[in-house]
Design a protein around this motif. Sequence first.
Motif, mmCIF file in Angstrom:
data_model
loop_
_atom_site.group_PDB
_atom_site.id
_atom_site.type_symbol
_atom_site.label_atom_id
_atom_site.label_comp_id
_atom_site.label_asym_id
_atom_site.label_seq_id
_atom_site.Cartn_x
_atom_site.Cartn_y
_atom_site.Cartn_z
ATOM 1 N N PRO A 1 13.999 24.860 57.356
ATOM 2 C CA PRO A 1 13.519 23.750 56.530
ATOM 3 C C PRO A 1 14.648 22.947 55.878
ATOM 4 N N GLY B 1 6.890 17.372 63.204
ATOM 5 C CA GLY B 1 6.570 18.535 62.386
ATOM 6 C C GLY B 1 7.190 18.556 61.009
ATOM 7 N N CYS B 2 7.624 17.390 60.521
ATOM 8 C CA CYS B 2 8.290 17.309 59.221
ATOM 9 C C CYS B 2 7.413 16.616 58.193
ATOM 10 N N ALA C 1 11.799 22.388 62.858
ATOM 11 C CA ALA C 1 10.419 22.650 62.453
ATOM 12 C C ALA C 1 9.852 23.891 63.132
ATOM 13 N N ARG D 1 8.847 23.560 55.996
ATOM 14 C CA ARG D 1 9.134 22.653 57.107
ATOM 15 C C ARG D 1 10.233 21.692 56.672
#
Length: 622
Positions: free
Chosen positions: A489, A538-539, A484, A563
């Motif tokens: 990604p 952060g996904c 992230a 991401r």
Amino acid sequence: MAASTTPTPASVASSTGAKPGPKGPERMTGAQAIVRTLEDLGTDLVFGIPGGAVLPLYDAINRSETLRHVLTRHEQGAGHAAEGYALACGKVGVCIATSGPGATNLVTPIADANLDSVPLVAITGQVGSNLLGTDAFQEADIRGVTMPITKHNFIVTDPNKIPEAIAAAFHLASTGRPGPVLVDIPKDIQNATVEYSFPTKFYMPGYKPTTNPHNRQISAAVKLISEASRPVLYIGGGVVKADAHRELLEFAEFTGIPVVTTLMALGAFPDSHPQHMGMPGMHGTVPAVAAMQRSDLLIAIGARFDDRVTGDVDTFAPHAKAIHADVDPAEIGKIREVSVPIVGDAREVLLALTKTYQNSTKYPKPEIEEWTGYLSDLQDRFPRGWEPTEDGKLNPQQILEHLSAEIGPEAIYVAGVGQHQMWAAQFIDFENPRTWLNSGGAGTMGYAVPAALGAKAAMPDKEVWAIDGDGCFQMTNQELTTAALEGFPIKVAVINNGNLGMVRQWQTLFYERNYSNTKLREEASYVPDFVKLSEAMGCESIRVTTEEEILPAIQRAREINDRPVVIDFIVGEDAQVWPMISGGASNEEIQYALGLRPLFDENESAAEEPATIHETVEETED
């Protein structure tokens, strides 16, 4: 064998995919010399974590304008990311760790790279030279620890030898049979001042890998092939490492010989090709297992007769002679007696076989119409398939079929280890090399996420999917944070059955359903909650529990490219991998279990309706 190797900068660069370095000495620190050598070898990216013994190196890395460093969350993640990088693009992967526990955390990926022949260079910091052998803080004899699992390793005690050691490590890792090389460098050596120039020679006694096969062995192989009536091409990962897929296709189509590709070679030969019988071995296809068991000639290229392919060696392909071609002479004849040994690079071997055959008037192509007809019948009778689960939960096989159909063969698929790995190998269609990455020899849980990160770093324009199990995912999912924050990604499909699935399958089949310590969560709970966990790192994350949600979730994941995306597929805990030959058993078991008709028995008709592997094995068990 040559006593030494004295390449020019251009020859070193050629063997590693690098550009030749500058001429003439420059004064710099040993740490700066490490970075400069990496740059001159064409390295654009390294993975690692800093620590006390590599602080000089990290100071130099931060001052580099061309070398990118990816900060992973665990050294094991750095090693697997370097593996994924190397496998996806074919260049040498580089990982860095500090001394002591930092270095020992690299042991698993180094062992993994050793078994799967991955070109990897691990650079580790070490305590100061004056402290070696004193049990100083964070001292570990990483050279001694990794001696059995590296192709070679060094400890650099003269700062002026740093460029030579790094260049030699790249050369060793990427030539002959690829593999991991470790370079251990004490902190005081990194701080010392050196006169840097790119090495024009390095001393490697006895190292001169044979890449071009001997003409006599090629001729002997062609003779055996022309005389065979049931030959099969047994293709291993060495064909992928040698970028020999085009040469394999040309030789296979020229001769018409059926092809089986091992777990490590999926994509080396198109799945859609009529000559492709599939993957052999413990969880292989019926046509692939039958092709090997009933052949009279095995033509093994870049394969090592792994126990997961052969099963009981004494009953493996009992009527077949063997041609074995490998760049590593130690592999030839190690497991199976060989009629024609060929030492050489897989690409050069296939080129030589094709050229010799095409120019020969003495040896005709083998007459194998009856053989190929028999195997074609098996392909029709035993297509891949699966049955709906009794509890109504999602089928893992169905998910992977959807994934393959929607994403296609141009993406890179990276698997962890276990049931999901085998389902992915069986139900994803592979058409191209370097699109299937997994831990074959070591069977390393936790491989998928960091290796997918490394593959994405190497091939940023490729769509990269990690196929993981909930057990594997919990070992290295911290690297989602790395993905992230570093801008990789990747997509992750977690096949979540709440258990250590493959271990549970063995407990079901061989331990009277005594499910000892394989349950990872309670059925009605989501602990841990992979959706919340992934979002915290952060996904984007999606949970899928019904068939109707599978395709929309995959499509949604493909739309998000700023991401990583994690899809938590909740599947039934009793789904199993079929077919299955138990460890150490004979491959003949699958023949008996499936009731295959005798070879070329014209009096017995084929089954009226195709039977799936799953159906037939279950009927036999009942």
